[in-house]
Design a protein around this motif. Sequence first.
Motif, PDB file in Angstrom:
ATOM      1  N   ALA A 244      29.939  42.095  25.915  1.00 16.01           N
ATOM      2  CA  ALA A 244      30.160  43.312  26.781  1.00 16.01           C
ATOM      3  C   ALA A 244      31.563  43.624  26.940  1.00 16.01           C
ATOM      4  O   ALA A 244      32.137  44.817  27.128  1.00 16.01           O
ATOM      5  CB  ALA A 244      29.416  43.327  28.201  1.00 16.01           C
ATOM      6  N   LEU A 245      32.385  42.472  26.717  1.00 14.64           N
ATOM      7  CA  LEU A 245      33.750  42.678  27.030  1.00 14.64           C
ATOM      8  C   LEU A 245      34.626  43.643  26.509  1.00 14.64           C
ATOM      9  O   LEU A 245      35.634  44.321  26.980  1.00 14.64           O
ATOM     10  CB  LEU A 245      34.510  41.257  26.937  1.00 14.64           C
ATOM     11  N   THR A 252      38.330  45.667  35.663  1.00 15.95           N
ATOM     12  CA  THR A 252      37.549  45.521  36.619  1.00 15.95           C
ATOM     13  C   THR A 252      37.433  44.035  37.379  1.00 15.95           C
ATOM     14  O   THR A 252      37.627  43.656  38.463  1.00 15.95           O
ATOM     15  CB  THR A 252      35.915  45.956  36.355  1.00 15.95           C
ATOM     16  N   LEU A 253      37.419  43.204  35.891  1.00  9.44           N
ATOM     17  CA  LEU A 253      37.435  41.930  36.457  1.00  9.44           C
ATOM     18  C   LEU A 253      38.685  41.319  37.290  1.00  9.44           C
ATOM     19  O   LEU A 253      38.544  40.764  38.218  1.00  9.44           O
ATOM     20  CB  LEU A 253      37.301  40.845  35.186  1.00  9.44           C
ATOM     21  N   ALA A 259      39.277  36.441  39.742  1.00  6.48           N
ATOM     22  CA  ALA A 259      38.976  36.298  38.341  1.00  6.48           C
ATOM     23  C   ALA A 259      38.881  34.899  37.756  1.00  6.48           C
ATOM     24  O   ALA A 259      37.874  34.461  37.276  1.00  6.48           O
ATOM     25  CB  ALA A 259      39.386  37.303  37.350  1.00  6.48           C
ATOM     26  N   ALA A 260      40.003  34.126  37.850  1.00  5.80           N
ATOM     27  CA  ALA A 260      40.065  32.771  37.536  1.00  5.80           C
ATOM     28  C   ALA A 260      38.896  31.881  38.090  1.00  5.80           C
ATOM     29  O   ALA A 260      38.501  31.286  37.563  1.00  5.80           O
ATOM     30  CB  ALA A 260      41.228  32.130  37.546  1.00  5.80           C
ATOM     31  N   PHE A 261      38.901  32.115  39.342  1.00  9.22           N
ATOM     32  CA  PHE A 261      37.957  31.210  40.139  1.00  9.22           C
ATOM     33  C   PHE A 261      36.464  31.616  39.788  1.00  9.22           C
ATOM     34  O   PHE A 261      35.714  30.636  39.454  1.00  9.22           O
ATOM     35  CB  PHE A 261      37.865  31.703  41.602  1.00  9.22           C
ATOM     36  N   VAL A 311      44.161  33.783  31.384  1.00 11.67           N
ATOM     37  CA  VAL A 311      45.065  35.073  31.569  1.00 11.67           C
ATOM     38  C   VAL A 311      45.079  35.374  32.727  1.00 11.67           C
ATOM     39  O   VAL A 311      46.244  35.778  33.393  1.00 11.67           O
ATOM     40  CB  VAL A 311      44.562  36.060  30.326  1.00 11.67           C
ATOM     41  N   ALA A 312      43.908  35.366  33.534  1.00  9.72           N
ATOM     42  CA  ALA A 312      43.660  35.775  34.997  1.00  9.72           C
ATOM     43  C   ALA A 312      44.724  34.936  35.760  1.00  9.72           C
ATOM     44  O   ALA A 312      45.675  35.438  36.606  1.00  9.72           O
ATOM     45  CB  ALA A 312      42.243  35.803  35.464  1.00  9.72           C
TER      46      ALA A 312
END
Length: 591
Positions: A244-245, A252-253, A259-261, A311-312
């Motif tokens: 879905a990415l 949104t993420l 996001a990383a967590f 990346v996040a």
Amino acid sequence: MSQEIEHTPAASRLLMLIGTVQGALLCWLWQAAEYTVWPATSPMWLGALLWLAFAVPGAWYLSAQSGMGRRQWGGLMLAVVIIYGLLGVYAGWVSDPLETVASSRGWGRVANGPGQVLGALVALFVLVPLVAGWRQGRWDYHHLFELAWRNGMLLASVFAVTLLFWAVLMAGAMLMDSIGLDFLKRLIREPVFIFPVTGIVVGSVFAQGLARVGLLGGLRRYWLGLNSWLLPLLLVFGVFWVLALPMTGLDTLFATGSAAFFLLWFAVLAVNFINCAWQEGTQAPPYPRWLALAISVAWLSLPVVVTVAGVALSMRIHQYGWTEDRIWALFVWLLITVYALGYSLSWFRRGGWMRSIGPTNITVAVVGLITLGLLLSPVMDPRRLAVADQVARLLDGRVSTESFDFYYLRHRSDRWGLMALAALSAQQGNARLTDIATRARQTLAASSAASSDVLSAEDVRRQITVLHGPGGASVLPDDLVAHLQEKGDSWETVYCLSPQHQCAIWLVDLNDDGADEAVVLVRYAANAIPESWLLARDDTGWRRAGSFGRHMGYDRWRQHIEAGELVPAAPVWPDLLTGEQRLPLVNQDTP
């Protein structure tokens, strides 16, 4: 000859004795810290003894019945004494000097930060199986697996039984206290009871667990079997997320700020569940062949997950710099990335399902242990790295003086933060550097989180932003500046001049008496909704007249004030007055 404890009463008594000695030592160190006697007067000695008091018994418990020879076991214990003794010395050094480090009572000075303590415990847990599993020039994965899981089950048992033991004591104390017998309630609060008794309980549970290793093995197999069936469900989510990415994107993420967590937590679960299924790799996978193959394919979604997590994390670091939490997060990301990529290499190895899990686990254990050692030492101490980066961001202008967290340097980064504050307090040059130096000196001199006793009138005027509308006053009156310098006044006044807060004042006549009142706005961070209250003059000077609460962001306050859109309004309903007592209507509903 193996270093083993036989299933005998003497072996149980030995472990109970170790627990008792450990408890007595911890009690002595606690009392020394409470009454400031040696070794508490020498933080490095206190740190070394405290860390050894936890590490040496812990290594003894975890290495019992591990199959190690005497020389190998002796080498392990010697390494633990040297490594953890030095780590304790460093913890004491970081907390010194005592008169300037804000610390809690007891062991707060030398216990080190929560990240360091947790890292030290994990390192000890990893170190023992690695040493015990080294046989004939290579690691025996079967032995590593058995010992690591045995110790994990033992630690879980010790934790659960110790909690239950204290629950029983507290229940009994409350029962006795209900009829006026409070001796037990007073007894169980005393360190001289808490530490030795807890040590005896811990030693006893370890002894009972080691006498029932077969039972622990059965529980382990049952637990791993249950967990293994959560892996297919988890990887279904991972595959759908990756597919879905391209359609949803990452905005949104990343907007969540966590996001990383989220992604690392998902990856940790995947690593755990696949190890539950693979175990030591000598048995067939617990799935039908088609499902085992599907899991192998679905695992390829994990490298994508950890890449996005990286990346996040890098985005947060670029935006806000290094912090202790982000350094530890990078450490976790590094290990999870090795797991995800290493397990994916199973596609290129023959000999069975997910064959690269075993070698990858050993690689992660070794790399993780070495990196942990560096993170716990001065070489890569997260506090030192975070302080250096945040101070550099402040000095080069990437962080404003108003939003910089001086409180972190003073209270949460030990010696590294104090050294940085001392360097900042000596800054000279333009107005910005002068402001930084003033705030640093104020923070160093403060005995609490907020203090204005070292600020001159010029410093006060420099630190406070004056908001004004059309025709409004733009300069703080001298008597208001003097009032704000008075440390003995209400906490709100001192709060305004705290180095880690941003304070603004709007001078306006709200009651048409011909004299300006002061509306005070204080916020902790740039995006925080400010506290707001009113200072008014009377015959004795300035005083706090009331609070406007927290209802509007700072930017809206400023915009409305500058546009002249904030005007006094009479209350919809009047207060009630009886004699000299006024009864205000609180939280009134307005039309």
